[in-house]
Design a protein around this motif. Sequence first.
Motif, PDB file in Angstrom:
ATOM      1  N   GLU A  74       7.406 -13.095  55.709  1.00 13.83           N
ATOM      2  CA  GLU A  74       7.496 -12.073  56.752  1.00 13.83           C
ATOM      3  C   GLU A  74       8.840 -11.354  56.699  1.00 13.83           C
ATOM      4  OE1 GLU A  74       5.395 -10.942  59.027  1.00 13.83           O
ATOM      5  OE2 GLU A  74       3.722 -12.168  58.329  1.00 13.83           O
ATOM      6  N   LYS A  75       9.913 -12.128  56.480  1.00 12.73           N
ATOM      7  CA  LYS A  75      11.233 -11.496  56.402  1.00 12.73           C
ATOM      8  C   LYS A  75      11.337 -10.563  55.199  1.00 12.73           C
ATOM      9  CE  LYS A  75      13.860 -15.059  58.849  1.00 12.73           C
ATOM     10  NZ  LYS A  75      14.947 -16.047  58.786  1.00 12.73           N
ATOM     11  N   ARG A  76      10.734 -10.960  54.081  1.00 11.52           N
ATOM     12  CA  ARG A  76      10.763 -10.081  52.910  1.00 11.52           C
ATOM     13  C   ARG A  76       9.981  -8.797  53.171  1.00 11.52           C
ATOM     14  NH1 ARG A  76       9.684 -14.702  48.253  1.00 11.52           N
ATOM     15  NH2 ARG A  76      11.833 -15.527  48.220  1.00 11.52           N
ATOM     16  N   ARG A  77       8.836  -8.919  53.827  1.00  8.65           N
ATOM     17  CA  ARG A  77       8.041  -7.736  54.127  1.00  8.65           C
ATOM     18  C   ARG A  77       8.783  -6.789  55.061  1.00  8.65           C
ATOM     19  NH1 ARG A  77       4.207  -6.529  57.947  1.00  8.65           N
ATOM     20  NH2 ARG A  77       4.399  -8.618  58.856  1.00  8.65           N
ATOM     21  N   LEU A  78       9.438  -7.357  56.068  1.00  7.03           N
ATOM     22  CA  LEU A  78      10.196  -6.519  56.989  1.00  7.03           C
ATOM     23  C   LEU A  78      11.424  -5.912  56.316  1.00  7.03           C
ATOM     24  CD1 LEU A  78       9.954  -8.741  60.191  1.00  7.03           C
ATOM     25  CD2 LEU A  78       8.763  -6.614  59.731  1.00  7.03           C
ATOM     26  N   ARG A  79      12.000  -6.654  55.359  1.00  3.20           N
ATOM     27  CA  ARG A  79      13.136  -6.087  54.623  1.00  3.20           C
ATOM     28  C   ARG A  79      12.682  -4.898  53.766  1.00  3.20           C
ATOM     29  NH1 ARG A  79      17.982  -8.182  53.879  1.00  3.20           N
ATOM     30  NH2 ARG A  79      17.282 -10.228  54.600  1.00  3.20           N
ATOM     31  N   ASP A  80      11.490  -5.006  53.195  1.00  5.45           N
ATOM     32  CA  ASP A  80      10.956  -3.875  52.446  1.00  5.45           C
ATOM     33  C   ASP A  80      10.739  -2.664  53.348  1.00  5.45           C
ATOM     34  OD1 ASP A  80      10.979  -5.411  50.181  1.00  5.45           O
ATOM     35  OD2 ASP A  80       8.887  -6.057  50.398  1.00  5.45           O
ATOM     36  N   ILE A  81      10.287  -2.918  54.574  1.00  3.98           N
ATOM     37  CA  ILE A  81      10.111  -1.816  55.531  1.00  3.98           C
ATOM     38  C   ILE A  81      11.446  -1.156  55.836  1.00  3.98           C
ATOM     39  CG2 ILE A  81       9.428  -1.259  57.900  1.00  3.98           C
ATOM     40  CD1 ILE A  81       7.353  -3.462  57.711  1.00  3.98           C
ATOM     41  N   GLN A  82      12.481  -1.979  55.993  1.00  3.81           N
ATOM     42  CA  GLN A  82      13.814  -1.433  56.252  1.00  3.81           C
ATOM     43  C   GLN A  82      14.277  -0.559  55.094  1.00  3.81           C
ATOM     44  OE1 GLN A  82      16.301  -4.834  57.142  1.00  3.81           O
ATOM     45  NE2 GLN A  82      16.379  -4.258  59.288  1.00  3.81           N
ATOM     46  N   GLU A  83      14.140  -1.075  53.866  1.00  2.00           N
ATOM     47  CA  GLU A  83      14.604  -0.307  52.709  1.00  2.00           C
ATOM     48  C   GLU A  83      13.809   0.981  52.536  1.00  2.00           C
ATOM     49  OE1 GLU A  83      14.336  -2.948  49.446  1.00  2.00           O
ATOM     50  OE2 GLU A  83      16.072  -4.173  50.074  1.00  2.00           O
ATOM     51  N   THR A  84      12.519   0.931  52.875  1.00  2.55           N
ATOM     52  CA  THR A  84      11.713   2.148  52.771  1.00  2.55           C
ATOM     53  C   THR A  84      12.175   3.200  53.770  1.00  2.55           C
ATOM     54  OG1 THR A  84       9.828   0.823  52.064  1.00  2.55           O
ATOM     55  CG2 THR A  84       9.368   3.061  52.854  1.00  2.55           C
ATOM     56  N   GLN A  85      12.441   2.778  54.980  1.00  8.66           N
ATOM     57  CA  GLN A  85      12.860   3.735  56.008  1.00  8.66           C
ATOM     58  C   GLN A  85      14.295   4.208  55.809  1.00  8.66           C
ATOM     59  OE1 GLN A  85      12.061   2.124  59.859  1.00  8.66           O
ATOM     60  NE2 GLN A  85       9.840   2.215  59.603  1.00  8.66           N
ATOM     61  N   MET A  86      15.090   3.432  55.051  1.00  6.29           N
ATOM     62  CA  MET A  86      16.454   3.877  54.766  1.00  6.29           C
ATOM     63  C   MET A  86      16.471   5.152  53.923  1.00  6.29           C
ATOM     64  SD  MET A  86      19.188   2.051  55.805  1.00  6.29           S
ATOM     65  CE  MET A  86      20.369   2.027  54.475  1.00  6.29           C
ATOM     66  N   LYS A  87      15.407   5.380  53.138  1.00  3.40           N
ATOM     67  CA  LYS A  87      15.370   6.555  52.281  1.00  3.40           C
ATOM     68  C   LYS A  87      15.291   7.848  53.078  1.00  3.40           C
ATOM     69  CE  LYS A  87      13.040   3.949  48.625  1.00  3.40           C
ATOM     70  NZ  LYS A  87      11.810   3.841  47.791  1.00  3.40           N
ATOM     71  N   TYR A  88      14.761   7.781  54.287  1.00  2.85           N
ATOM     72  CA  TYR A  88      14.592   8.985  55.099  1.00  2.85           C
ATOM     73  C   TYR A  88      15.816   9.286  55.967  1.00  2.85           C
ATOM     74  CZ  TYR A  88       9.758   8.237  53.725  1.00  2.85           C
ATOM     75  OH  TYR A  88       8.623   8.049  52.998  1.00  2.85           O
ATOM     76  N   LEU A  89      16.850   8.459  55.873  1.00  3.70           N
ATOM     77  CA  LEU A  89      18.067   8.699  56.636  1.00  3.70           C
ATOM     78  C   LEU A  89      18.997   9.621  55.860  1.00  3.70           C
ATOM     79  CD1 LEU A  89      18.826   5.082  57.933  1.00  3.70           C
ATOM     80  CD2 LEU A  89      17.730   6.939  59.187  1.00  3.70           C
ATOM     81  N   SER A  90      19.951  10.183  56.563  1.00  2.00           N
ATOM     82  CA  SER A  90      20.942  11.036  55.916  1.00  2.00           C
ATOM     83  C   SER A  90      21.920  10.180  55.109  1.00  2.00           C
ATOM     84  CB  SER A  90      21.698  11.850  56.965  1.00  2.00           C
ATOM     85  OG  SER A  90      22.418  10.992  57.841  1.00  2.00           O
ATOM     86  N   GLU A  91      22.657  10.837  54.228  1.00  4.62           N
ATOM     87  CA  GLU A  91      23.614  10.105  53.405  1.00  4.62           C
ATOM     88  C   GLU A  91      24.696   9.451  54.250  1.00  4.62           C
ATOM     89  OE1 GLU A  91      25.177  12.678  50.490  1.00  4.62           O
ATOM     90  OE2 GLU A  91      23.263  12.955  49.422  1.00  4.62           O
ATOM     91  N   TRP A  92      25.102  10.128  55.307  1.00  4.90           N
ATOM     92  CA  TRP A  92      26.128   9.557  56.186  1.00  4.90           C
ATOM     93  C   TRP A  92      25.625   8.287  56.865  1.00  4.90           C
ATOM     94  CZ3 TRP A  92      30.975   9.114  57.263  1.00  4.90           C
ATOM     95  CH2 TRP A  92      31.377   8.686  58.531  1.00  4.90           C
ATOM     96  N   ASP A  93      24.373   8.325  57.367  1.00  2.94           N
ATOM     97  CA  ASP A  93      23.811   7.134  58.003  1.00  2.94           C
ATOM     98  C   ASP A  93      23.616   6.003  56.999  1.00  2.94           C
ATOM     99  OD1 ASP A  93      23.736   8.336  60.488  1.00  2.94           O
ATOM    100  OD2 ASP A  93      21.703   9.127  60.208  1.00  2.94           O
ATOM    101  N   GLN A  94      23.178   6.361  55.776  1.00  2.00           N
ATOM    102  CA  GLN A  94      23.025   5.326  54.753  1.00  2.00           C
ATOM    103  C   GLN A  94      24.367   4.695  54.403  1.00  2.00           C
ATOM    104  OE1 GLN A  94      20.949   6.787  51.327  1.00  2.00           O
ATOM    105  NE2 GLN A  94      19.166   7.502  52.513  1.00  2.00           N
ATOM    106  N   TRP A  95      25.409   5.531  54.301  1.00  2.00           N
ATOM    107  CA  TRP A  95      26.736   4.977  53.999  1.00  2.00           C
ATOM    108  C   TRP A  95      27.218   4.056  55.112  1.00  2.00           C
ATOM    109  CZ3 TRP A  95      31.495   5.330  56.420  1.00  2.00           C
ATOM    110  CH2 TRP A  95      32.573   4.835  55.700  1.00  2.00           C
ATOM    111  N   LYS A  96      26.952   4.430  56.372  1.00  2.00           N
ATOM    112  CA  LYS A  96      27.354   3.573  57.487  1.00  2.00           C
ATOM    113  C   LYS A  96      26.623   2.233  57.452  1.00  2.00           C
ATOM    114  CE  LYS A  96      26.637   6.326  60.984  1.00  2.00           C
ATOM    115  NZ  LYS A  96      26.606   6.786  62.397  1.00  2.00           N
ATOM    116  N   ARG A  97      25.328   2.273  57.126  1.00  2.00           N
ATOM    117  CA  ARG A  97      24.568   1.024  57.073  1.00  2.00           C
ATOM    118  C   ARG A  97      25.067   0.124  55.946  1.00  2.00           C
ATOM    119  NH1 ARG A  97      19.867   2.416  59.968  1.00  2.00           N
ATOM    120  NH2 ARG A  97      20.758   3.504  61.760  1.00  2.00           N
TER     121      ARG A  97
END
Length: 723
Positions: free
Chosen positions: A99-122
């Motif tokens: 479950e944690k791996r699946r949710l981590r994949d969801i996080q990484e997928t949604q990170m692609k739709y963030l701006s570069e500034w937000d990605q750098w902060k994360r």
Amino acid sequence: MSESSATALPPGRPSRQPAVHPENLSLDSSCFSSPPVNFLQELPSYRSIARRRTTVHSRDKQSGTLLKPTDSYSSQLEDRIAENLSGQSLRNYALNISEKRRLRDIQETQMKYLSEWDQWKRYSSKSWKRFLEKAREMTTHLELWREDIRSIEGKFGTGIQSYFSFLRFLVLLNLVIFLIIFMLVLLPVLLTKYKLTNSSFVLIPFKETDIQCTVYPVSSSGLIYFYSYIIDLLSGTGFLEETSLFYGHYTIDGVKFQNFTYDLPLAYLLSTVTYLALSLLWIVKRSVEGFKINLIRSEEHFQSYCNKIFAGWDFCITNRGMADLKHSSLRYELRADLEEERIRQKIAERTSEETIRIYSLRLFLNCIVLAVLGACFYAIYVATVFSQEHMKKEIDKMVFGENLLILYLPSIVITLANFITPMIFTKIIRYEDYSPGFEIRLTILRCVFMRLATICVLVFTLGSKITSCDDDTCDLCGYNQKLYPCWETQVGQEMYKLMIFDFIIILAVTLFVDFPRKLLVTYCSSWKLIQCWGQQEFAIPDNVLGIVYGQTICWIGAFFSPLLPAIATLKFIIIFYVKEWSLLYTCRPSPRPFRASNSNFFFLLVLLIGLCLAIIPLTISISRIPSSKACGPFTNFNTTWEVIPMTVSTFPSSLQSFIHGVTSEAFAVPFFMIICLIMFYFIALAGAHKRVVIQLREQLSLESRDKRYLIQKLTEAQRDTRN
């Protein structure tokens, strides 16, 4: 069990079983032929909620929300993570790895739709967290006595390990206190004294004071007996009295550097306030976790029973003897719980005559306890007065033993009182008809009060002797200048003697009592007297009271003897190795050890009591008793506290107005009201949280009843199918 989770169960069950037998299909159609809603209405949780809705109409909406179909926990978790990617780490969620791996994949997928500034902060936030975790892991390897404490934990369990961890905490606390005093008081004086910087001492300006008050007789340097150095070393007199160890050495007004003048009286007072405030904050911070765990464990007796049965084993134990001891400890705790339950039933069945008789007996026994305490306090008062009146004799008029006995008479009486009174309290409490757990807590509380109150009695006795005199010296100087020309130094000497004598007693008991007793038990075990005497137990409460007693002495004496925290640090380091050696070779663990959580909270609670008792005499001596006119940095002030308003008067007028406004009654009353409102808010919030916890517990119990009901129905259906 809520209806949402229940509705998801029966319809989803056939879909998860694609390969089923025909009889199972007939079973499903026979058991669930009626609509699912009618079946779910038979669940105990639905009936309880429906009954509650009929009794309390105002909660219809709240009860209805419990029955609304919702998504599963995983879908709710996904939505929560989708909405807030910067929330907690997935490590904090109670999920399996997949479950944690699946949710981590969801996080990484949604990170692609963030701006570069937000990605750098994360990414930077994650890197910083990893760095802090690595740094925390590295600092664990630098802990003091890490391997020794882990070895003790592995051999004797977490209860005894908590005592040595507490001793390590006191070593670090005293080291920090010494560093505070060293940086604020000692370092400027030493830099100027040894010409390490371009600075000079600022002498105390002359003030119109009676010449009789400024007389400070120095010890004569004539023919000195060889044993006088030993007496000086043990009592703090002679050559030690003129060193940096005591208050009287710092008779300067400040240190003048190139660009500013260092105010030594203000720094001296601020160092005392700082180490007391730091000690209070540090103890409170460490005691919060122990208080939470202790509060959870003390809520329900059934929960305590379950904790002992299912979670009572200490998996840190690797020694067979300690494992057997832990077994006997758990048996003792269960017997104690049964005994407490028996006493509760006995209390509930008491008649009025029995209740009056037991309360009368307890009142009588508590009067005896108060009489014992009063006798001990009076003995300490008499010993202190006798010692103070006779210690001014010339050393050649008395022999070595007589002089040492008079110097250490208050310490000897205090030690005897601390040794005798616990045995008396243990005998008395057997007749008070309390539960075993309450007997232990009440005995420890009485011993704590006895040990710590003796120090306060000694200090207040000295204070009464300092402020009272037969002639008119008190009118001239404000204190007994004839007997106490530098009373702060002499109070520091008393605290120094208490510290040294307590250390000598601990070493003497370990080397000359515990070790010979171990030899007798080992090689003369056939003697009946030795069998009855037995091996010395490593009693955790007694050892804790001993080091808390020494720490209370350090808190009181650090103002009068600035180097006393350094002596306490060295003392506790030696005590650690002595107690470790005693535990491994001369003592046996107590058959009734404390749990680590209870121990940590108890230790810190006793230490907090000692700190509060130490603050009382210090506050009185700083604010009420006139400071010495012959020594110390406060010779030009009536009291030590006067340096604060004197310093405030040198500030700019706007800052003075602000400080006076903050310390005035016009500010104190509204501030107190705001604090009360905040306190009431948190009390109401805690009450609401408690009600939510009660509701969640009820919901858990209903879910267990629902599961039991469903299993019962499934069993009945299978039985009908076989028939």
